[in-house]
Structure formats: structure tokens, C-alpha cells
Design an enzyme around this catalytic site. Structure first.
Site, PDB file in Angstrom:
ATOM      1  N   LYS A 173     -11.618  13.331 -38.898  1.00 42.68           N
ATOM      2  CA  LYS A 173     -11.092  14.344 -37.974  1.00 42.68           C
ATOM      3  C   LYS A 173     -10.225  15.336 -38.737  1.00 42.68           C
ATOM      4  CE  LYS A 173      -7.400  15.243 -35.677  1.00 42.68           C
ATOM      5  NZ  LYS A 173      -7.498  16.709 -35.708  1.00 42.68           N
ATOM      6  N   GLY A 226       0.002  14.418 -42.792  1.00 46.17           N
ATOM      7  CA  GLY A 226       0.496  15.408 -41.839  1.00 46.17           C
ATOM      8  C   GLY A 226       1.997  15.295 -41.705  1.00 46.17           C
ATOM      9  N   GLY A 231       3.083  11.120 -38.014  1.00 47.76           N
ATOM     10  CA  GLY A 231       2.964   9.888 -38.802  1.00 47.76           C
ATOM     11  C   GLY A 231       3.595   8.700 -38.090  1.00 47.76           C
ATOM     12  N   GLU A 250       0.792   9.907 -45.425  1.00 54.14           N
ATOM     13  CA  GLU A 250       1.411  10.855 -46.360  1.00 54.14           C
ATOM     14  C   GLU A 250       2.036  11.947 -45.512  1.00 54.14           C
ATOM     15  OE1 GLU A 250       2.112  10.741 -49.376  1.00 54.14           O
ATOM     16  OE2 GLU A 250       0.866   9.027 -49.961  1.00 54.14           O
ATOM     17  N   CYS A 284       3.132  19.824 -49.301  1.00 58.37           N
ATOM     18  CA  CYS A 284       4.154  18.790 -49.080  1.00 58.37           C
ATOM     19  C   CYS A 284       4.925  18.521 -50.366  1.00 58.37           C
ATOM     20  CB  CYS A 284       3.530  17.520 -48.517  1.00 58.37           C
ATOM     21  SG  CYS A 284       2.088  16.992 -49.412  1.00 58.37           S
ATOM     22  N   GLU A 383      12.074  19.812 -43.563  1.00 58.52           N
ATOM     23  CA  GLU A 383      10.924  20.452 -44.190  1.00 58.52           C
ATOM     24  C   GLU A 383      10.548  21.711 -43.408  1.00 58.52           C
ATOM     25  OE1 GLU A 383       7.021  18.503 -44.139  1.00 58.52           O
ATOM     26  OE2 GLU A 383       6.890  18.977 -46.269  1.00 58.52           O
TER      27      GLU A 383
END
Ligand code: ADP
Length: 482
Positions: A173, A226, A231, A250, A284, A383
């Protein structure tokens, strides 16, 4: 405009329910393509197909796996310019970055083609007389892959290639923003000679397609890249499902780059600009905290600003462009929101941060550099995922190291120094999964592990031979030969 593209389920291209439009962030008038969205029933069909294909594929010979993965690699590499253009057009990274990413995907498939031939077990002596002990690795089963938009082909490649290499079957996906690269990759995989059902593509939303993968008892494992928020939901769902799923996450980063007084200034500026702003800062592993010691601080900021003035921010497909647009309106809104938050918190917006107009309507943002930032400010803790970096002044190496580790994340970190002593100390004491010396925090090899610690990652590492920890399960067999 061509007709919309379909999903790949049980070896067939199948229409969906609804369409997702792939828009070029460099020119929002440009529709890259239209892609069918899979619904819950189709996702279940893909899972059933992957389940049905598993027994045979899990026993396929290393040669069969090598042949399929190698074929995929050869086609990706042969078409890297064309696919790189598609990637840059739909995601907004520059054309060289797009081509580089596609080449990387091809290399990853080649690596795992080789790994298919190299998988071996162990045979040991038993502690009990007359017994034999064997340790082998078996595939996990149906693996659901949920991927983000920022590396539309490399991240899927580094999940799909090891999954297939070790005998798993796949339901993939991709992120809804970048179905074009996912579809092109799936077409190549579909042509590779894999038995039907071994690989399935289901384009769609997290809440429908993603959720179905998370809830379904026949999905044995989930590999996710993501945001931290998603997550967490994925971890919960995997633990609550029966049977529990294996999972690997991750997630984000707030990656520090330490610049010491003894750094080569030119190197430090190149490393910082690359790490913070290339790929529009949408990595990231991007360097978002530049922790600079007092003796070089002002010179570094001045040189950095000069270098930033020379960056061309424009249409990702134009030649000579250094920084493409932000991926979409909602990411741009987030970047601008954080720029405002930084100013409100008392950091100084030293350079950039303005919206830019270019020939075509797109999400163009001048890379932003904050100074006079403290590590407790939100722009230094959360972030942002855009071309925004902040400079934090440190007294000395010890304080720089402490600031570097004072974060909930731990993906990548870096130091610019000419001192072997500080470089060695930092490599050992930086609390991150990947540490760089005189190199940008972003930019890694594909044959070695990728991943972080603390809030950045959960579960087994990705990439290189370490990928087998996630995509295989260990069996210990005891034999009494009699
Ligand atoms: P990003 O900021 O990179 O878009 P997200 O975590 O929102 O990060 O999305 C990463 C991937 O996770 C995408 O493929 C998205 O569709 C998927 N996703 C988002 N929410 C969920 C959810 N609740 N369940 C499963 N997948 C999800």
C-alpha cells in the site's frame, strides 16, 4: 490524459472504487495520472491471493527468486531516466535526485537477488549426546507494506525486495500522494515472472486499505515507514490482532549535525546544506538541528547564508535546480506553521522561509535557517519535514554532544570535525542508529543496515543482510538420528 491506472491483485489489473489524482507539486495544473483506489473488499482479495501464493513461493528455489529479483533490477536500471522523471514530477525532488533514487531501487533489487542465493542455516552440536541441532530461517508469511510519499520507489524497493527474496508474499500500500512510482514499480514486478498473488498492489487510504491490512488475521507482518503518530497506531493494531503481527516501524527524526570549531568550514557548509535542504528537507534523515560551537558559529552562519543564496528553488524537472517544491499544500502549511512557531518562540529567522512564485503554480518555499535557537524550542524538538533548519549554539564539544542526544528521536546524526578524537568519541556516544563524520546525516548505502533508535524506529533494521531479521523467522530443529 490517459485512462486511470489499476491495482494489481491476484495477478490481474483490477479497477477500484474511486480515483486518486496524482498532482505535480511543481505545477499543480499538471495531473501526472489517475489511479484506482482499492476498497476494503479488494484489499481482502489481495490478502487472500497473497495467502494462497505463500506455500509455493515460500518453497521456491533460490534460483527462481534470484531470477525474478534480478529481472526487476535490470528493468528498473534500464529505465532509470524515465522513472526518475516520473518520480520527480509526482514528488517534487529534483530530476537528478529522482533518477538517483530509481537507480538505488534497482541496486536494492540486485542486492537481494544475490541474497536469495546466499541464505544458509547453521548446524550445531547438541548439548545432549547423539542429537543434532539445526537453525534455519523461514519466511514469515503475507507481509503488508505501508509506505510514505518521500521516497516513492526506494522505500517500497527496500521492503518488497527482501520480502520476496526470503520467500514472503506481499500486499503493498503506497502513499496516496505518489501512486505513479508505485504503479510503475508494480508493473515491472508484475512482468518479472513471479507466480500470481505473490505480489499485490493496493492503492488507497490509510484508513481503508491500511486499516484492513492491520486488522486482517492473514497478514503476518507489517513493515511501515511514516510518521510517529501513525507508527504508534500500527504498533497497537499489530499487538491487538490475533495472532499478533510482527512489525517494523521507521518513523521520524530530528537529526543533529554538530559543527566543531576545528571543522573545515567549506565541508561543514556543504554537509549542512545538503543534509538540511536537499530533497526539500523531506527526508527522515534530514539535518534539522545544526549544533555549532561558539568559535565557528558566526563564520558558519555567514558562510551558510551565502551558500543558501546560491540555491535555485524551482520546478523539479528544470535543469540546474537544487531544491524542488514542497510535496503538497498540507506539508507546505505545516512548514509555514513551524516557521511562525519558531519566530513566536523567539528564534531568529536568519534567512529564507518565504513563499516563492515561479513560472507555474507550485509549492515553492525558500529554504529557511533559524539562528538563536535553543534546543527546548518546538522547532528544535518536533519534526517539521521541510526545508527548515535551526542553528543551536554550543559552548564546546561536550555541550554539543549533550544537545545532540537531547531528543526523543535517534535516527541519524553527524559531526563535522578534523579531530580524530572528537570524531571517534561522537561515533561511540551519539545516540542514533546511523552516525556520519564529515558527511550529511542523509545519504546512505544500500548494503548495510538502515534504522534508528529511541522514537525513530521500532523493530528489526531494514536494508542489507540485516533485513532478513524481519523477513524471516528462525526455526530450531532437533534430530535424534537413532
Ligand atoms: P506521512 O507524513 O509520511 O504521510 P503518515 O504516517 O501519515 O506519514 O503516512 C505514511 C503511510 O501510512 C501512508 O501510506 C498512509 O496512507 C499510511 N497510514 C496513515 N494512517 C494510517 C492508519 N491509521 N492505518 C494504516 N496506515 C495508515
Amino acid at each position: 490524459m490517459t485512462a486511470h491506472q489499476k491495482n494489481f491483485i491476484a495477478g490481474e489489473w483490477i479497477d477500484g472504487s474511486g480515483i486518486t489524482r496524482d498532482i505535480n507539486p511543481s505545477n499543480t495544473n499538471d495531473v501526472v495520472g489517475e489511479y484506482a483506489k482499492a476498497d476494503k473488499a479488494q484489499t481482502e482479495k489481495a490478502i487472500a491471493a497473497a495467502k494462497a501464493a505463500f506455500p509455493a513461493w515460500s518453497r521456491a528455489t533460490p534460483q527462481e527468486r534470484f531470477d525474478a529479483l534480478n529481472k526487476i533490477s535490470v528493468e528498473i536500471l534500464a529505465r532509470k531516466e524515465e522513472l526518475g522523471r516520473l518520480l520527480a514530477r509526482e514528488e517534487g525532488k529534483t530530476l537528478p535526485e529522482g533518477i538517483g533514487e530509481v537507480a538505488r531501487a534497482g541496486q536494492i533489487f540486485a542486492f537481494f537477488a544475490g541474497e536469495a542465493l546466499r541464505l544458509t542455516g547453521e548446524k550445531g552440536a547438541s548439548v545432549r549426546p547423539g542429537l543434532e541441532v539445526e537453525i534455519t530461517r523461514e519466511p514469515v508469511g503475507v507481509v503488508g507494506m505501508i509506505t510514505p510519499w518521500n521516497f516513492p520507489i526506494a522505500i517500497p524497493a527496500w521492503k518488497i525486495a527482501p520480502a520476496l527474496c526470503y520467500g514472503n508474499t506481499v500486499v503493498f500500500k503506497p502513499a496516496e500522494l505518489v501512486p505513479g512510482s508505485a504503479h510503475a514499480l508494480s508493473e515491472i514486478i508484475a512482468r518479472s515472472g513471479l507466480p500470481s498473488g505473490v505480489f499485490n498492489l493496493v492503492v488507497g487510504s490509510g484508513s481503508v486499505v491500511g486499516q484492513t491490512l492491520l486488522e486482517h488475521p492473514d497478514v503476518a507482518a507489517i513493515s511501515f515507514t511514516g510518521s510517529v503518530a501513525t507508527g504508534r497506531k500500527i504498533a497497537q493494531a499489530c499487538v491487538l490482532s490475533t495472532p499478533m503481527k510482527k512489525f517494523q516501524l521507521e518513523m521520524g527524526g530530528k537529526n543533529p549535525l554538530v559543527v566543531l570549531d576545528d571543522a573545515d568550514l567549506k565541508v561543514a557548509v556543504e554537509v549542512a546544506v545538503n543534509g538540511a535542504y536537499f530533497s526539500t528537507g523531506q527526508r527522515c534523515t534530514a539535518s534539522s538541528r545544526l549544533i555549532v560551537t561558539a568559535g565557528i558559529h558566526d563564520r558558519f552562519v555567514a558562510a551558510m547564508t551565502e551558500r543558501m543564496k546560491g540555491l535555485s528553488v524551482d520546478d523539479a524537472l528544470k535543469s540546474g535546480v537544487h531544491v524542488g517544491p514542497v510535496v503538497d499544500q498540507s506539508q507546505l502549511d505545516q512548514d509555514l506553521r513551524y516557521i511562525k512557531i519558531g519566530q513566536d518562540e523567539g528564534a531568529r529567522l536568519h534567512w529564507g522561509g518565504e513563499l516563492l512564485n515561479r513560472e507555474t503554480p507550485g509549492f515553492y518555499l525558500q529554504p529557511a535557517l533559524f539562528t538563536e535557537t535553543t534546543n527546548s524550542m518546538r522547532i528544535a524538538r518536533e519534526e517539521i519535514f521541510g526545508p527548515v533548519a535551526c542553528v543551536i549554539r554550543a559552548k564546546d564539544y561536550e555541550e554539543a554532544l549533550a544537545i545532540s542526544n537531547d531528543t526523543e528521536f535517534g535516527l541519524a546524526s553527524g559531526i563535522c570535525t578534523t579531530s580524530l578524537k572528537y570524531a571517534s568519541h561522537y561515533k561511540r556516544n551519539s545516540e542514533s542508529g546511523m552516525v556520519m563524520v564529515n558527511l550529511p546525516t542523509a545519504g546512505v548505502d544500500y548494503h548495510v543496515p538502515f534504522g534508528g533508535r529511541k522514537g525513530s524506529s521500532y523493530g528489526a533494521r531494514e536494508q542489507g543482510a540485516y533485513a532478513r531479521e524481519f523477513y524471516t523467522t528462525v526455526k530450531t530443529a532437533y534430530t535424534f538420528p537413532g
